[in-house]
Scaffold this active site. Sequence first.
Site, mmCIF file in Angstrom:
data_model
loop_
_atom_site.group_PDB
_atom_site.id
_atom_site.type_symbol
_atom_site.label_atom_id
_atom_site.label_comp_id
_atom_site.label_asym_id
_atom_site.label_seq_id
_atom_site.Cartn_x
_atom_site.Cartn_y
_atom_site.Cartn_z
ATOM 1 N N ARG A 136 23.061 -41.073 12.384
ATOM 2 C CA ARG A 136 21.860 -41.046 11.530
ATOM 3 C C ARG A 136 21.857 -39.793 10.674
ATOM 4 O O ARG A 136 22.426 -38.776 11.061
ATOM 5 C CB ARG A 136 20.599 -41.033 12.380
ATOM 6 C CG ARG A 136 20.441 -42.280 13.142
ATOM 7 C CD ARG A 136 19.144 -42.355 13.897
ATOM 8 N NE ARG A 136 19.211 -43.547 14.687
ATOM 9 C CZ ARG A 136 19.042 -44.773 14.201
ATOM 10 N NH1 ARG A 136 18.708 -44.944 12.934
ATOM 11 N NH2 ARG A 136 19.196 -45.823 14.965
ATOM 12 N N ASP A 172 26.454 -35.453 4.068
ATOM 13 C CA ASP A 172 27.831 -34.927 4.122
ATOM 14 C C ASP A 172 28.127 -33.975 2.965
ATOM 15 O O ASP A 172 29.231 -33.977 2.405
ATOM 16 C CB ASP A 172 28.844 -36.096 4.139
ATOM 17 C CG ASP A 172 28.651 -37.013 5.337
ATOM 18 O OD1 ASP A 172 28.310 -36.515 6.427
ATOM 19 O OD2 ASP A 172 28.830 -38.235 5.186
ATOM 20 N N HIS A 204 33.373 -35.365 9.746
ATOM 21 C CA HIS A 204 33.357 -36.559 8.900
ATOM 22 C C HIS A 204 34.791 -37.039 8.686
ATOM 23 O O HIS A 204 35.679 -36.229 8.389
ATOM 24 C CB HIS A 204 32.703 -36.228 7.551
ATOM 25 C CG HIS A 204 32.616 -37.417 6.652
ATOM 26 N ND1 HIS A 204 31.682 -38.411 6.840
ATOM 27 C CD2 HIS A 204 33.370 -37.783 5.582
ATOM 28 C CE1 HIS A 204 31.858 -39.348 5.919
ATOM 29 N NE2 HIS A 204 32.876 -38.993 5.136
ATOM 30 N N ASN A 225 28.977 -30.912 11.440
ATOM 31 C CA ASN A 225 29.277 -32.340 11.518
ATOM 32 C C ASN A 225 30.774 -32.549 11.301
ATOM 33 O O ASN A 225 31.408 -31.769 10.593
ATOM 34 C CB ASN A 225 28.495 -33.072 10.425
ATOM 35 C CG ASN A 225 28.758 -34.567 10.417
ATOM 36 O OD1 ASN A 225 28.750 -35.227 11.456
ATOM 37 N ND2 ASN A 225 29.010 -35.127 9.241
ATOM 38 N N LEU A 234 20.127 -36.597 9.565
ATOM 39 C CA LEU A 234 19.087 -35.747 10.154
ATOM 40 C C LEU A 234 18.000 -35.482 9.123
ATOM 41 O O LEU A 234 18.290 -35.183 7.966
ATOM 42 C CB LEU A 234 19.688 -34.410 10.583
ATOM 43 C CG LEU A 234 20.494 -34.366 11.878
ATOM 44 C CD1 LEU A 234 20.962 -32.947 12.137
ATOM 45 C CD2 LEU A 234 19.688 -34.881 13.066
ATOM 46 N N GLY A 276 32.128 -41.218 21.541
ATOM 47 C CA GLY A 276 32.127 -39.848 22.062
ATOM 48 C C GLY A 276 33.491 -39.234 22.284
ATOM 49 O O GLY A 276 33.625 -38.309 23.087
ATOM 50 N N SER A 277 34.521 -39.698 21.545
ATOM 51 C CA SER A 277 35.834 -39.078 21.769
ATOM 52 C C SER A 277 35.870 -37.648 21.223
ATOM 53 O O SER A 277 36.548 -36.781 21.800
ATOM 54 C CB SER A 277 36.959 -39.930 21.173
ATOM 55 O OG SER A 277 36.929 -39.911 19.778
ATOM 56 N N ASN A 278 35.151 -37.376 20.146
ATOM 57 C CA ASN A 278 35.072 -35.985 19.668
ATOM 58 C C ASN A 278 34.308 -35.113 20.662
ATOM 59 O O ASN A 278 34.687 -33.962 20.918
ATOM 60 C CB ASN A 278 34.415 -35.937 18.283
ATOM 61 C CG ASN A 278 35.388 -36.263 17.177
ATOM 62 O OD1 ASN A 278 36.291 -35.483 16.885
ATOM 63 N ND2 ASN A 278 35.245 -37.433 16.560
ATOM 64 N N GLU A 300 40.777 -35.185 13.809
ATOM 65 C CA GLU A 300 39.378 -34.797 14.038
ATOM 66 C C GLU A 300 39.241 -33.986 15.321
ATOM 67 O O GLU A 300 38.561 -32.957 15.355
ATOM 68 C CB GLU A 300 38.488 -36.042 14.153
ATOM 69 C CG GLU A 300 38.252 -36.776 12.862
ATOM 70 C CD GLU A 300 37.253 -37.919 13.053
ATOM 71 O OE1 GLU A 300 36.224 -37.729 13.721
ATOM 72 O OE2 GLU A 300 37.512 -39.024 12.535
HETATM 73 C C1 GRF Z 1 34.422 -40.228 14.071
HETATM 74 O O1 GRF Z 1 35.362 -40.791 13.210
HETATM 75 C C2 GRF Z 1 33.502 -39.283 13.331
HETATM 76 O O2 GRF Z 1 34.147 -38.568 12.339
HETATM 77 C C3 GRF Z 1 32.537 -40.246 12.709
HETATM 78 O O3 GRF Z 1 32.304 -41.214 13.704
HETATM 79 C C4 GRF Z 1 33.439 -41.280 14.564
HETATM 80 C C5 GRF Z 1 32.962 -40.998 15.946
HETATM 81 O O4 GRF Z 1 33.967 -41.131 16.902
HETATM 82 N N1 GRF Z 1 31.368 -39.552 12.223
HETATM 83 P P1 GRF Z 1 33.717 -40.609 18.367
HETATM 84 O O5 GRF Z 1 32.360 -41.157 18.810
HETATM 85 O O6 GRF Z 1 33.737 -39.111 18.359
HETATM 86 O O7 GRF Z 1 34.826 -41.192 19.194
#
Ligand code: GRF
Length: 201
Positions: A91, A145, A109, A107, A93, A12-14, A174
């Site tokens: 997953r 994707d 990626h 999304n 969708l 969940g860092s994003n 990201e």
């Molecule tokens: C990220 O690299 C994202 O692009 C990919 O999975 C990773 C998730 O990282 N789909 P986080 O959970 O957001 O830290």
Amino acid sequence: MKRIAVLASGRGSNFQSVIDAIRKGTIPAVCERLVTDNPHAPAIARAQKAGIPVSIVPFGTFGSKERFEQELLSVMQGIDPDLFILAGYMRILGSSVVREFSGKIINIHPALLPSFPGLHAQRQTIAYGAKVSGCTVHFVDEGTDTGPIIMQRCVPVREDDDEYTLAARILRKEHRALVEAVRLFCEGKIRIQGRTVKILI
Ligand code: GRF
């Protein structure tokens, strides 16, 4: 103010970068829900800390992909935000979800699409010997994707990289690219024209 919701399966860092950008006022939105398929996702604690309600739809308890998708769809319909963000949602969708929220799901990626879609993008990048990589924020369509690209950011692939060092370099990009794309969406500055996304400035 737009209403957004995030789907995440893991760290969940994003998701955190979106939470932080909302708090700072960079993204004009309210995050109304975290949806996860993984009851053990560290993203859940991030949501709780930020006071964001969590819906857990645990894949393993549904017996079939169809039943899981049905439940996920009904949870998503119950939220019905302006935008769903897949931030490390692991997953694919189902088409019922993608059709219902067409143009409203994005999304992130960790590769420069259309190169290296699917799982382990950074591992694929290293194995192929590519010299540049990066990240892609894109709308979600029924492929893996394959949807219209909103934003891409590049990083070099270094001689001594492994998938983990490369992933760390990409991840920093990201976080910024996702915040930027969500901000533009929430400001109404994104238009989908066929396969292409135009950013209005
Ligand atoms: C990220 O690299 C994202 O692009 C990919 O999975 C990773 C998730 O990282 N789909 P986080 O959970 O957001 O830290």
